[in-house]
Design an enzyme around this catalytic site. Structure first.
Site, PDB file in Angstrom:
ATOM      1  CB  ALA A  66      -0.892  -0.018   1.223  1.00  0.00           C
ATOM      2  CD  GLU A 126       1.665  -5.403   5.746  1.00  0.00           C
ATOM      3  OE1 GLU A 126       2.482  -6.307   6.040  1.00  0.00           O
ATOM      4  OE2 GLU A 126       0.855  -5.502   4.826  1.00  0.00           O
ATOM      5  N   GLY A 147       0.524  -4.978   1.006  1.00  0.00           N
ATOM      6  CA  GLY A 147      -0.720  -5.025   0.235  1.00  0.00           C
ATOM      7  C   GLY A 147      -0.562  -5.718  -1.105  1.00  0.00           C
TER       8      GLY A 147
HETATM    9  C1  HXC Z   1       5.006   4.333  -1.464  1.00  0.00           C
HETATM   10  C2  HXC Z   1       6.842   3.327  -2.400  1.00  0.00           C
HETATM   11  C3  HXC Z   1       6.472   2.074  -1.859  1.00  0.00           C
HETATM   12  C4  HXC Z   1       5.268   2.015  -1.094  1.00  0.00           C
HETATM   13  C5  HXC Z   1       8.298   1.830  -2.960  1.00  0.00           C
HETATM   14  N1  HXC Z   1       7.976   3.112  -3.077  1.00  0.00           N
HETATM   15  N2  HXC Z   1       7.398   1.170  -2.229  1.00  0.00           N
HETATM   16  N3  HXC Z   1       6.108   4.432  -2.195  1.00  0.00           N
HETATM   17  N4  HXC Z   1       4.585   3.169  -0.911  1.00  0.00           N
HETATM   18  N5  HXC Z   1       4.804   0.891  -0.563  1.00  0.00           N
HETATM   19  C6  HXC Z   1       8.698   4.163  -3.789  1.00  0.00           C
HETATM   20  C7  HXC Z   1       9.977   4.560  -3.066  1.00  0.00           C
HETATM   21  O1  HXC Z   1       9.698   5.492  -2.058  1.00  0.00           O
HETATM   22  C8  HXC Z   1      10.769   5.180  -4.214  1.00  0.00           C
HETATM   23  O2  HXC Z   1      10.274   6.473  -4.444  1.00  0.00           O
HETATM   24  C9  HXC Z   1      10.378   4.309  -5.397  1.00  0.00           C
HETATM   25  O3  HXC Z   1       9.164   3.660  -5.037  1.00  0.00           O
HETATM   26  C10 HXC Z   1      11.407   3.236  -5.705  1.00  0.00           C
HETATM   27  O4  HXC Z   1      11.648   2.513  -4.516  1.00  0.00           O
HETATM   28  P1  HXC Z   1      13.106   2.355  -3.852  1.00  0.00           P
HETATM   29  O5  HXC Z   1      12.905   2.156  -2.400  1.00  0.00           O
HETATM   30  O6  HXC Z   1      14.024   3.446  -4.274  1.00  0.00           O
HETATM   31  O7  HXC Z   1      13.594   1.002  -4.556  1.00  0.00           O
HETATM   32  P2  HXC Z   1      14.571  -0.092  -3.970  1.00  0.00           P
HETATM   33  O8  HXC Z   1      15.734   0.559  -3.245  1.00  0.00           O
HETATM   34  O9  HXC Z   1      14.884  -1.017  -5.093  1.00  0.00           O
HETATM   35  O10 HXC Z   1      13.724  -0.850  -2.864  1.00  0.00           O
HETATM   36  C11 HXC Z   1      12.568  -1.577  -3.252  1.00  0.00           C
HETATM   37  C12 HXC Z   1      11.754  -1.949  -1.984  1.00  0.00           C
HETATM   38  C13 HXC Z   1      11.472  -0.667  -1.170  1.00  0.00           C
HETATM   39  C14 HXC Z   1      12.521  -2.952  -1.137  1.00  0.00           C
HETATM   40  C15 HXC Z   1      10.455  -2.607  -2.459  1.00  0.00           C
HETATM   41  O11 HXC Z   1      10.930   0.341  -2.050  1.00  0.00           O
HETATM   42  C16 HXC Z   1      10.505  -0.868  -0.047  1.00  0.00           C
HETATM   43  O12 HXC Z   1      10.884  -1.382   1.018  1.00  0.00           O
HETATM   44  N6  HXC Z   1       9.285  -0.412  -0.230  1.00  0.00           N
HETATM   45  C17 HXC Z   1       8.258  -0.452   0.817  1.00  0.00           C
HETATM   46  C18 HXC Z   1       7.752  -1.856   0.973  1.00  0.00           C
HETATM   47  C19 HXC Z   1       6.718  -1.941   2.082  1.00  0.00           C
HETATM   48  O13 HXC Z   1       7.022  -1.629   3.243  1.00  0.00           O
HETATM   49  N7  HXC Z   1       5.539  -2.369   1.730  1.00  0.00           N
HETATM   50  C20 HXC Z   1       4.410  -2.464   2.687  1.00  0.00           C
HETATM   51  C21 HXC Z   1       3.667  -1.174   2.806  1.00  0.00           C
HETATM   52  S1  HXC Z   1       2.440  -1.286   4.027  1.00  0.00           S
HETATM   53  P3  HXC Z   1      11.268   7.708  -4.747  1.00  0.00           P
HETATM   54  O14 HXC Z   1      10.355   8.882  -4.834  1.00  0.00           O
HETATM   55  O15 HXC Z   1      12.274   7.755  -3.649  1.00  0.00           O
HETATM   56  O16 HXC Z   1      11.899   7.336  -6.081  1.00  0.00           O
HETATM   57  C22 HXC Z   1       1.206  -2.135   3.296  1.00  0.00           C
HETATM   58  C23 HXC Z   1      -0.064  -2.240   4.111  1.00  0.00           C
HETATM   59  C24 HXC Z   1      -1.143  -2.961   3.396  1.00  0.00           C
HETATM   60  O17 HXC Z   1       1.308  -2.621   2.227  1.00  0.00           O
HETATM   61  C25 HXC Z   1      -2.474  -2.830   4.137  1.00  0.00           C
HETATM   62  C26 HXC Z   1      -3.056  -1.474   4.113  1.00  0.00           C
HETATM   63  C27 HXC Z   1      -4.420  -1.407   4.721  1.00  0.00           C
END
Ligand code: HXC
Length: 259
Positions: free
Chosen positions: A65, A133, A110
């Site tokens: 998400a 999360e 998500g």
């Molecule tokens: C918003 C995100 C994102 C996310 C990545 N990006 N995941 N933005 N929400 N979930 C954005 C980054 O900020 C970055 O933006 C761009 O995408 C590229 O990502 P990088 O981090 O630079 O890439 P990389 O170094 O290759 O790392 C990839 C990654 C990392 C390991 C997937 O992006 C990451 O850890 N993302 C978050 C994963 C996460 O925690 N997901 C769960 C979210 S909570 P910029 O602007 O810097 O280029 C969830 C809850 C669900 O899902 C239920 C809700 C009700």
């Protein structure tokens, strides 16, 4: 509806829905979730017999998400955001056609929950799965606690959710989170091949089987068995049952019409 974050392709009776938010690794913001809900709600499941869900680009299926949207939420909005995704994903799960996730890269939070709402998952060898999360101070919110535990068992689900660690595709295969792993360039062909096999079969029989499998999870044995008996009986009210069995006896391929 015009979609900003979805790319839809139609290959005869197979639809492909690509989540496409390139700036955030296909993260799910509330607009994406509404678009998914709209697409699934309006999908003509007579014309489309299999749906494939994947992520646009080479790096991510869906990286979760959208954290930049969630950072500003309070309790009520958090609940509503969770509900928005949960409702859309439940519609995917209960579509009367098979839905396959083609997991082409990061499949986190998500994203993993979206993949788990599909009937099954094929993964690229480069895919990574996880529920990170708790590292953000939240729980899974698009039904991940429910579906992951059912898919892989409580032990693996709790380990993944409490640690937030990402696992590789081969590990996801080992614990039953995905059905198969392919090289990235092979993935879509393999998913399409499987979808084609399903398209050749009787659609109502598949719909009944899907309903039985989905619903029997939450039923006691006698009710689940009765549900199957009823579905089996209903098949005999279809033209496709007559066609399928006649074709077998006449040693020719069956032509199913979905009636
Ligand atoms: C918003 C995100 C994102 C996310 C990545 N990006 N995941 N933005 N929400 N979930 C954005 C980054 O900020 C970055 O933006 C761009 O995408 C590229 O990502 P990088 O981090 O630079 O890439 P990389 O170094 O290759 O790392 C990839 C990654 C990392 C390991 C997937 O992006 C990451 O850890 N993302 C978050 C994963 C996460 O925690 N997901 C769960 C979210 S909570 P910029 O602007 O810097 O280029 C969830 C809850 C669900 O899902 C239920 C809700 C009700």
């Amino acid at each position: 509806m015009e979609y900003t974050f979805l790319k839809i392709e139609q290959h005869d009776q197979i639809a492909v829905m690509k989540v496409s938010a390139p700036k955030s690794l296909n993260a799910l913001n509330s607009t994406v979730l509404k678009e998914i809900d709209d697409f699934v709600s309006n999908l003509d499941t007579k014309q489309t017999r299999v749906l494939i869900i994947t992520g646009d680009g080479e790096k991510a299926f869906v990286a979760g998400a959208d954290i930049s949207e969630m950072v500003h939420l309070y309790e009520k909005e958090g609940y509503e955001f969770s509900k928005l995704g949960a409702i859309a994903f439940r519609k995917i799960e209960t579509l009367p056609i098979p839905v396959i996730a083609a997991v082409n890269g990061f499949c986190l939070g998500g994203g993993c929950e979206l993949a788990m709402a599909c009937d099954f998952r094929y993964a690229s060898s480069k895919a990574k799965f996880g529920q990170p999360e708790v590292g953000l101070g939240i729980t899974p919110g698009f039904s991940g606690t429910y579906r992951l535990a059912k898919l892989v068992g409580q032990g693996y689900a709790k380990e993944m959710i409490y640690t937030g660690k990402a696992i590789r595709a081969d590990e996801a295969l080992r614990i039953g989170l995905v059905n198969a792993v392919y090289e990235p360039e092979e993935l879509m062909d393999k998913v399409m091949e499987t979808a084609q096999k399903m398209v050749a079969n009787a659609p109502l029989a598949i719909a009944y089987a899907k309903q039985c499998i989905n619903e029997s999870y939450d039923l006691i044995a006698d009710d689940a068995i009765e549900l199957e008996n009823t579905a089996f009986g209903k098949c005999f009210a279809t033209e496709d049952q007559k066609e399928g069995m006649t074709a077998f006896l006449e040693k020719r391929p069956a032509k199913f019409v979905g009636k």
